[in-house]
Design an enzyme around this catalytic site. Structure first.
Site, mmCIF file in Angstrom:
data_model
loop_
_atom_site.group_PDB
_atom_site.id
_atom_site.type_symbol
_atom_site.label_atom_id
_atom_site.label_comp_id
_atom_site.label_asym_id
_atom_site.label_seq_id
_atom_site.Cartn_x
_atom_site.Cartn_y
_atom_site.Cartn_z
ATOM 1 N N LYS A 118 0.812 -1.164 0.153
ATOM 2 C CA LYS A 118 -0.511 0.532 -0.092
ATOM 3 C C LYS A 118 0.844 0.960 0.084
ATOM 4 O O LYS A 118 0.298 2.513 -0.710
ATOM 5 C CB LYS A 118 -0.815 -0.218 1.544
ATOM 6 C CG LYS A 118 -2.449 -0.576 0.794
ATOM 7 C CD LYS A 118 -2.661 -1.261 2.199
ATOM 8 C CE LYS A 118 -4.066 -2.404 1.612
ATOM 9 N NZ LYS A 118 -5.104 -1.702 3.114
ATOM 10 N N LYS A 206 -8.840 -13.305 -8.948
ATOM 11 C CA LYS A 206 -10.224 -13.655 -8.215
ATOM 12 C C LYS A 206 -10.813 -12.790 -9.198
ATOM 13 O O LYS A 206 -10.588 -11.566 -9.405
ATOM 14 C CB LYS A 206 -9.735 -14.066 -7.089
ATOM 15 C CG LYS A 206 -8.745 -12.156 -6.779
ATOM 16 C CD LYS A 206 -8.878 -11.951 -5.345
ATOM 17 C CE LYS A 206 -8.656 -10.700 -4.962
ATOM 18 N NZ LYS A 206 -8.823 -10.670 -2.844
ATOM 19 N N LYS A 209 -14.403 -6.821 -7.720
ATOM 20 C CA LYS A 209 -15.867 -6.156 -7.807
ATOM 21 C C LYS A 209 -14.647 -4.716 -8.439
ATOM 22 O O LYS A 209 -15.485 -3.683 -9.157
ATOM 23 C CB LYS A 209 -16.531 -5.431 -6.428
ATOM 24 C CG LYS A 209 -15.534 -4.460 -5.467
ATOM 25 C CD LYS A 209 -16.418 -4.658 -4.108
ATOM 26 C CE LYS A 209 -16.196 -3.545 -3.403
ATOM 27 N NZ LYS A 209 -16.735 -2.875 -2.016
#
Length: 339
Positions: A118, A206, A209
């Site tokens: 991150k 995978k 969204k």
């Protein structure tokens, strides 16, 4: 406070969720909770303090209520051993986090893979991203949680929690219960490699969204008919053989996995049913029908769950959580001569 073992899981605050998120994480947790709630405490908490690391969302409270509704729509059966609570409503989480910060090292946190990911390429990141694993350790250690069903990306945080607990206990005595090591966590979940529902158009990845392609994913609030069409358009292969082989046939394997999960049957049973078959269209038709029925049932259940039902569960769960967490915190404060 309690002699029953504790199983703890946090549910991220989501306004929407893919079928992959639901089948791969939330539904198995609901089924696990139903199976173990007569012998264990099941702590299902909303990590809303973690949520504000990434964003401050004015819809946070509405979304967290919706997130907890997903559990009831997954047929979770609440009883006196299943506890819903918000992290922010149990102040002991924040206080224990600070105390654990005083025994954690910069080296501990610098090694965290999620922090590296991150922060990569950024001039600065907020301290919450760096300190996230210590708050997670507090979430776990306050309740003597032994099993914490998480994805593989969180195993490093479980290991840090164990390390901090060992460090604390060595200095102050056996105050914290160590959570089970990652291998035992996996065995408890009875999932060798985790359940990862794949992208319908690119089954090597995978389902996510964040993928902008509508056909790649099924959202929980897609109409059942639209979801069925997405299954019918799913990418497969040209081998003309229905078998579970996630390496060579990820698309077919993904469909078999979805069929097992939406019908709550062992994957091996589904594999056996389709063994020797070669018509992909027949498999797609069956999975599309199963997904359509699953979503119809899910939507009906969601429509019957009121906000007040969730708020009542939270009120009861937060009373329990504060009692247990404060008892542990007092022991920790005493060890640090804060009492």
């Amino acid at each position: 406070m309690t002699t029953s073992p504790t199983i703890l899981t946090g549910i991220r605050v989501n306004s929407e969720m893919t079928l992959g998120n639901f089948l791969g994480a939330l539904l198995p947790m609901a089924r696990l909770a139903n199976a173990h709630s007569t012998t264990s405490h099941i702590n299902i908490f909303v990590p809303d303090l973690h949520s504000i690391i990434d964003q401050v969302d004015g819809e946070l409270q509405d979304n967290l209520i919706k997130s907890l509704k997903f559990y009831l729509a997954a047929d979770l059966k609440p009883n006196q051993n299943i506890h819903f609570y918000r992290q922010s409503r149990v102040p002991a989480h924040s206080e224990l986090c600070w105390i654990l910060n005083c025994i954690a090292s910069m080296g501990d946190l610098n090694r965290m893979t999620q922090y590296k990911d991150k922060s990569e390429g950024k001039e600065s990141v907020n301290v919450g991203i760096f300190d996230y694993p210590v708050l997670m350790a507090a979430d776990i250690l306050l309740y003597d949680a032994v099993y914490i069903p998480v994805g593989e990306d969180q195993f490093q945080h479980i290991e840090l929690t164990r390390r901090l607990a060992e460090r604390f206990n060595h200095r102050f005595g056996e105050i914290f219960t160590l959570p089970a090591e990652p291998k035992a966590q996996i065995e408890f979940m009875q999932v060798a490699n985790g359940i990862r529902i794949r992208d319908l158009q690119n089954p090597t990845k995978k389902m996510s969204k964040s993928n902008p392609a509508p056909g790649s994913k099924i959202m929980l609030f897609d109409s059942p008919e639209v979801a069925a069409k997405k299954i019918m358009s799913a990418t497969t292969d040209s081998l003309s053989k229905i078998q579970y082989d996630m390496f060579n046939q990820p698309g077919i394997s993904n469909l078999l996995q979805i069929e097992a999960l939406v019908n709550d049957v062992p994957l091996q049973d589904v594999i056996s049913t389709w063994s020797g078959e070669s018509h992909y269209g027949d498999l797609k038709q069956k999975v599309a029908s199963s997904v359509q029925t699953f979503l119809e049932t899910f939507h009906e259940r969601m429509s019957k769950i009121s906000n007040s039902e969730i708020l009542d569960l939270l009120a009861t769960g937060e009373t329990y959580a504060n009692e247990v967490a404060n008892t542990k915190l007092r022991a920790v404060q005493t060890a640090f001569h804060l009492r």
